[in-house]
Motif scaffolding. Structure first.
Motif, PDB file in Angstrom:
ATOM      1  N   LEU A  11      19.423  -2.814   0.808  1.00  0.00           N
ATOM      2  CA  LEU A  11      19.895  -4.244   0.732  1.00  0.00           C
ATOM      3  C   LEU A  11      20.981  -4.691   1.776  1.00  0.00           C
ATOM      4  O   LEU A  11      21.110  -5.388   2.579  1.00  0.00           O
ATOM      5  CB  LEU A  11      20.018  -4.898  -0.400  1.00  0.00           C
ATOM      6  N   GLY A  12      21.839  -3.371   1.927  1.00  0.00           N
ATOM      7  CA  GLY A  12      22.845  -3.610   2.866  1.00  0.00           C
ATOM      8  C   GLY A  12      22.277  -3.678   4.139  1.00  0.00           C
ATOM      9  O   GLY A  12      22.979  -4.395   5.141  1.00  0.00           O
ATOM     10  N   GLN A  21      20.988 -10.876  13.890  1.00  0.00           N
ATOM     11  CA  GLN A  21      19.807 -11.410  14.269  1.00  0.00           C
ATOM     12  C   GLN A  21      20.156 -13.114  14.059  1.00  0.00           C
ATOM     13  O   GLN A  21      19.269 -13.954  14.587  1.00  0.00           O
ATOM     14  CB  GLN A  21      18.317 -11.218  13.857  1.00  0.00           C
ATOM     15  N   LYS A  22      21.037 -13.501  13.120  1.00  0.00           N
ATOM     16  CA  LYS A  22      21.399 -14.814  12.900  1.00  0.00           C
ATOM     17  C   LYS A  22      20.257 -15.269  12.397  1.00  0.00           C
ATOM     18  O   LYS A  22      19.726 -16.642  12.701  1.00  0.00           O
ATOM     19  CB  LYS A  22      21.812 -15.467  14.131  1.00  0.00           C
ATOM     20  N   ALA A  23      19.652 -14.828  11.362  1.00  0.00           N
ATOM     21  CA  ALA A  23      18.250 -15.128  10.810  1.00  0.00           C
ATOM     22  C   ALA A  23      18.598 -15.400   9.422  1.00  0.00           C
ATOM     23  O   ALA A  23      17.463 -15.408   8.516  1.00  0.00           O
ATOM     24  CB  ALA A  23      17.347 -14.377  11.228  1.00  0.00           C
ATOM     25  N   LEU A  24      19.665 -15.743   8.750  1.00  0.00           N
ATOM     26  CA  LEU A  24      19.868 -15.813   7.593  1.00  0.00           C
ATOM     27  C   LEU A  24      19.397 -17.122   6.959  1.00  0.00           C
ATOM     28  O   LEU A  24      19.717 -18.218   7.490  1.00  0.00           O
ATOM     29  CB  LEU A  24      21.485 -15.722   6.997  1.00  0.00           C
ATOM     30  N   ARG A  25      18.496 -17.076   5.923  1.00  0.00           N
ATOM     31  CA  ARG A  25      17.985 -18.447   5.459  1.00  0.00           C
ATOM     32  C   ARG A  25      18.135 -18.537   4.010  1.00  0.00           C
ATOM     33  O   ARG A  25      18.761 -17.539   3.294  1.00  0.00           O
ATOM     34  CB  ARG A  25      16.350 -18.557   5.931  1.00  0.00           C
ATOM     35  N   VAL A  26      17.548 -19.296   3.265  1.00  0.00           N
ATOM     36  CA  VAL A  26      17.584 -19.690   1.917  1.00  0.00           C
ATOM     37  C   VAL A  26      17.116 -18.290   1.070  1.00  0.00           C
ATOM     38  O   VAL A  26      17.757 -17.880   0.105  1.00  0.00           O
ATOM     39  CB  VAL A  26      16.786 -20.744   1.275  1.00  0.00           C
ATOM     40  N   LEU A  27      16.217 -17.999   1.556  1.00  0.00           N
ATOM     41  CA  LEU A  27      15.470 -16.595   0.924  1.00  0.00           C
ATOM     42  C   LEU A  27      16.479 -15.365   1.105  1.00  0.00           C
ATOM     43  O   LEU A  27      16.698 -14.616   0.033  1.00  0.00           O
ATOM     44  CB  LEU A  27      14.025 -16.209   1.460  1.00  0.00           C
ATOM     45  N   ASP A  28      16.972 -15.332   2.381  1.00  0.00           N
ATOM     46  CA  ASP A  28      17.984 -14.250   2.486  1.00  0.00           C
ATOM     47  C   ASP A  28      19.203 -14.534   1.693  1.00  0.00           C
ATOM     48  O   ASP A  28      19.920 -13.396   1.296  1.00  0.00           O
ATOM     49  CB  ASP A  28      18.513 -14.263   3.958  1.00  0.00           C
ATOM     50  N   LEU A  30      19.374 -15.203  -1.328  1.00  0.00           N
ATOM     51  CA  LEU A  30      18.981 -14.791  -2.548  1.00  0.00           C
ATOM     52  C   LEU A  30      19.166 -13.135  -2.420  1.00  0.00           C
ATOM     53  O   LEU A  30      19.648 -12.577  -3.524  1.00  0.00           O
ATOM     54  CB  LEU A  30      17.347 -15.126  -3.012  1.00  0.00           C
ATOM     55  N   LEU A  31      18.648 -12.710  -1.495  1.00  0.00           N
ATOM     56  CA  LEU A  31      18.952 -11.442  -1.027  1.00  0.00           C
ATOM     57  C   LEU A  31      20.431 -10.780  -1.150  1.00  0.00           C
ATOM     58  O   LEU A  31      20.730 -10.051  -1.831  1.00  0.00           O
ATOM     59  CB  LEU A  31      18.392 -10.956   0.071  1.00  0.00           C
ATOM     60  N   CYS A  32      21.257 -11.700  -0.684  1.00  0.00           N
ATOM     61  CA  CYS A  32      22.706 -11.423  -0.553  1.00  0.00           C
ATOM     62  C   CYS A  32      23.241 -11.560  -1.938  1.00  0.00           C
ATOM     63  O   CYS A  32      24.198 -10.702  -2.298  1.00  0.00           O
ATOM     64  CB  CYS A  32      23.396 -12.315   0.297  1.00  0.00           C
ATOM     65  N   GLY A  33      22.728 -12.527  -2.970  1.00  0.00           N
ATOM     66  CA  GLY A  33      23.223 -12.478  -4.111  1.00  0.00           C
ATOM     67  C   GLY A  33      22.795 -11.397  -4.970  1.00  0.00           C
ATOM     68  O   GLY A  33      23.815 -11.096  -5.659  1.00  0.00           O
ATOM     69  N   THR A  34      21.685 -11.006  -4.721  1.00  0.00           N
ATOM     70  CA  THR A  34      21.454  -9.623  -5.643  1.00  0.00           C
ATOM     71  C   THR A  34      22.080  -8.586  -5.186  1.00  0.00           C
ATOM     72  O   THR A  34      22.729  -7.942  -5.933  1.00  0.00           O
ATOM     73  CB  THR A  34      19.954  -9.346  -5.477  1.00  0.00           C
ATOM     74  N   PHE A  35      22.491  -8.395  -3.849  1.00  0.00           N
ATOM     75  CA  PHE A  35      23.455  -7.357  -3.272  1.00  0.00           C
ATOM     76  C   PHE A  35      24.896  -7.483  -4.205  1.00  0.00           C
ATOM     77  O   PHE A  35      25.320  -6.376  -4.313  1.00  0.00           O
ATOM     78  CB  PHE A  35      23.419  -7.363  -1.999  1.00  0.00           C
TER      79      PHE A  35
END
Length: 64
Positions: A11-12, A21-28, A30-35
């Protein structure tokens, strides 16, 4: 414990690539929250670890 360490590294890496890539979106998000929960030692982290372990076990039992 190996599953958690592997997930933290994976995940890191994914988060790092998304930030580059400056592509952080809403789904991402959630990924950061899980991390964050995997790294934190809160009550919620235990539940998330159990769910991720259950998912890893279920995926490990799948046969092609």
């Amino acid at each position: 414990m190996i599953i958690n360490a592997s997930l933290v590294v994976l995940l890191g890496l994914v988060i790092y690539l998304l930030i580059r890539q400056k592509a952080l979106r809403v789904l991402d998000l959630l990924l950061c929250g899980t991390f964050g929960f995997l790294l934190a030692s809160t009550g919620a982290a235990t539940l998330i670890r159990h769910v991720l372990t259950w998912i890893a076990t279920a995926l490990g039992q799948l046969h092609p």
